[in-house]
Motif scaffolding. Structure first.
Motif, PDB file in Angstrom:
ATOM      1  N   CYS A 163       0.834  -1.208   0.000  1.00 23.39           N
ATOM      2  CA  CYS A 163       0.000   0.000   0.000  1.00 23.39           C
ATOM      3  C   CYS A 163       0.867   1.256   0.000  1.00 23.39           C
ATOM      4  CB  CYS A 163      -0.928  -0.005   1.215  1.00 23.39           C
ATOM      5  SG  CYS A 163      -2.171  -1.319   1.198  1.00 23.39           S
ATOM      6  N   PHE A 164       1.943   1.222   0.764  1.00 22.01           N
ATOM      7  CA  PHE A 164       2.896   2.328   0.746  1.00 22.01           C
ATOM      8  C   PHE A 164       3.437   2.522  -0.666  1.00 22.01           C
ATOM      9  CE2 PHE A 164       7.247   3.893   0.895  1.00 22.01           C
ATOM     10  CZ  PHE A 164       7.170   4.974   1.753  1.00 22.01           C
ATOM     11  N   VAL A 167       1.111   4.473  -3.026  1.00 20.63           N
ATOM     12  CA  VAL A 167       1.166   5.917  -2.793  1.00 20.63           C
ATOM     13  C   VAL A 167       2.420   6.514  -3.423  1.00 20.63           C
ATOM     14  CG1 VAL A 167       1.311   7.709  -1.021  1.00 20.63           C
ATOM     15  CG2 VAL A 167      -0.186   5.731  -0.678  1.00 20.63           C
ATOM     16  N   VAL A 168       3.552   5.830  -3.284  1.00 16.62           N
ATOM     17  CA  VAL A 168       4.816   6.316  -3.851  1.00 16.62           C
ATOM     18  C   VAL A 168       4.726   6.417  -5.373  1.00 16.62           C
ATOM     19  CG1 VAL A 168       7.245   5.732  -4.214  1.00 16.62           C
ATOM     20  CG2 VAL A 168       6.231   5.505  -1.945  1.00 16.62           C
ATOM     21  N   LEU A 170       2.095   6.996  -7.213  1.00 21.82           N
ATOM     22  CA  LEU A 170       1.289   8.171  -7.569  1.00 21.82           C
ATOM     23  C   LEU A 170       2.078   9.460  -7.391  1.00 21.82           C
ATOM     24  CD1 LEU A 170      -2.152   7.174  -5.969  1.00 21.82           C
ATOM     25  CD2 LEU A 170      -1.500   7.097  -8.389  1.00 21.82           C
ATOM     26  N   LEU A 171       2.826   9.568  -6.306  1.00 22.75           N
ATOM     27  CA  LEU A 171       3.647  10.761  -6.085  1.00 22.75           C
ATOM     28  C   LEU A 171       4.745  10.881  -7.139  1.00 22.75           C
ATOM     29  CD1 LEU A 171       4.053  10.639  -2.190  1.00 22.75           C
ATOM     30  CD2 LEU A 171       2.626  12.211  -3.523  1.00 22.75           C
TER      31      LEU A 171
END
Length: 403
Positions: A163-164, A167-168, A170-171
């Motif tokens: 999950c982390f 997010v990475v 997308l950033l």
């Protein structure tokens, strides 16, 4: 840029083989694994890292660094999710190997990206800060051991990291869209050892540079010793603490110390390199690391935190410091390619160290001799750093005008 690329380092490096090594004592009984499985993971992942590092030189001639960073982020997140579902040791080894290959490509792409978009006087800090993302991964690993595993179990740790990773990714995509376009990475002019502004190297030219150029040669030697000492140190740390009946007391805390010291060193060593020079920064790191390992080999329980600090000061910044040192001589793509060869050297060192560890553990039933060997190998890092300082002063003397 440094924060987001550092997060990619957390994902690709911090949550791969290092998280597995930290979780191994928990996974061992549940999955029927042995110490030889840990040795096999260490060797296989280092060979896969070697393959990924070699591919950087080829991929760098056809793909942009931005594309490589994004692709490895997606692959890492998917593979980490897969680890939560696997129960066969052979499949775990295969997935961890793919993660290691992706991690090697990711770091090579980060080096190329920063070398392209950041000025030379700031590259050391940016690369060192991004490289310290692995330290943040170590710190998170320590928190996972202390707080997450007792409540949710080791399987859920892999889901959390996946999950982390999402997010990475997308950033990273947003960061790439905001970067200015550049045609520099697409240049394909021929390489000349006397030229400082060439775009890319062929495989033959890369190996020629390693054999004939001080910076390329010394970087590979340092990376080999870093792989032999640092990768082996962490791969077997929890197993050694378990052998000493200190796993519960020291494992999570030591991993957290590793991470915190690396977080601080990532910025501090980069600034030191900018002010005092790359060679002096490497010498400082090497001395701190050797002292920590020597103390740990003497009394692992009392000096575990000292070794953790020394490790953090050495391992996390060294990738950025050496890469920015090489970037002073070569173009962004050539730097990325030579960084790939450096990772090959590190993988070879890590494979040799893990093989040595497995042999010592199987023969003697203890890992105490291993950490003494690692302490002696760390002394060689001081020697290499001293040669860097000497060569740098020699170059300055040659460049000074004769009065």
């Amino acid at each position: 840029m440094a924060i987001i690329l550092g997060a990619n380092q957390v994902l690709s490096h911090g949550f791969g083989i290092f998280l597995f090594s930290a979780l191994f004592p928990f996974m061992r009984d549940a999955l029927g694994m042995t110490h030889w499985h840990l040795a096999a993971v260490g060797i296989a992942t280092q060979l896969a890292y070697l393959g990924g590092a070699l591919s950087v030189g080829v991929l760098g001639r056809h793909l942009s660094a931005e594309q490589m960073v994004l692709a490895t982020g997606i692959a890492s997140a998917a593979l980490l999710l897969g680890l939560s579902m696997l129960v066969q040791p052979i499949l775990l080894i295969a997935v961890l190997s793919l993660l290691a290959c992706s991690a090697a490509i990711c770091w090579g792409a980060i080096v190329g990206l920063i070398s392209q978009h950041v000025t030379a006087d700031k590259a050391a800090t940016y690369l060192s800060a991004s490289g310290s993302g692995t330290a943040w991964g170590y710190g998170i690993n320590g928190l996972i051991l202390l707080w997450w595993i007792p409540v949710f179990g080791w399987e859920s740790a892999w889901v959390f990291t996946a999950c982390f990773g999402a997010v990475v990714v997308l950033l990273t995509l947003q960061m790439i869209r905001a970067l200015p376009a550049s045609a520099e990475l697409r240049e394909s002019q021929a390489y000349d050892l006397d030229s400082y502004d060439n775009a890319s190297l062929s495989m033959r030219q890369m190996f020629r540079a390693v054999l004939s150029e001080h910076r390329a040669c010394m970087s590979c030697l340092i990376y080999f010793l870093v792989g032999f000492t640092c990768i082996t140190f962490t791969s077997w740390l929890n197993t050694y603490l378990d052998e000493l009946a200190q796993r519960e007391a020291l494992s999570g805390s030591t991993w957290t110390i590793l991470g915190v010291s690396g977080m601080i060193a990532g910025i501090a060593i980069g600034k030191l390199a900018e002010k005092r020079g790359h060679a002096f920064a490497v010498l400082t790191m090497s001395v701190g690391y050797a002292v920590g390992l020597a103390a740990f080999s003497f009394d692992p329980v009392q000096y575990a935190f000292v070794a953790g600090v020394g490790y953090g000061v050495m391992y996390f910044p060294v990738w950025g410091i050496i890469s920015s040192w090489v970037a002073q001589r070569y173009s962004p793509i050539a730097t990325m390619q030579l960084s790939g060869l450096g990772m090959v050297a590190s993988a070879m060192g890590g494979s040799a160290g893990n093989l040595t560890a497995g042999y010592i553990q199987n023969t003697t039933g203890s890992l105490s001799l291993l950490y003494l060997i690692l302490a002696l190998a760390a002394v060689m890092l001081i020697v290499c750093a001293g040669l860097m300082v000497w060569h740098g002063r020699r170059e300055e003397g040659v460049m000074q005008p004769v009065s």
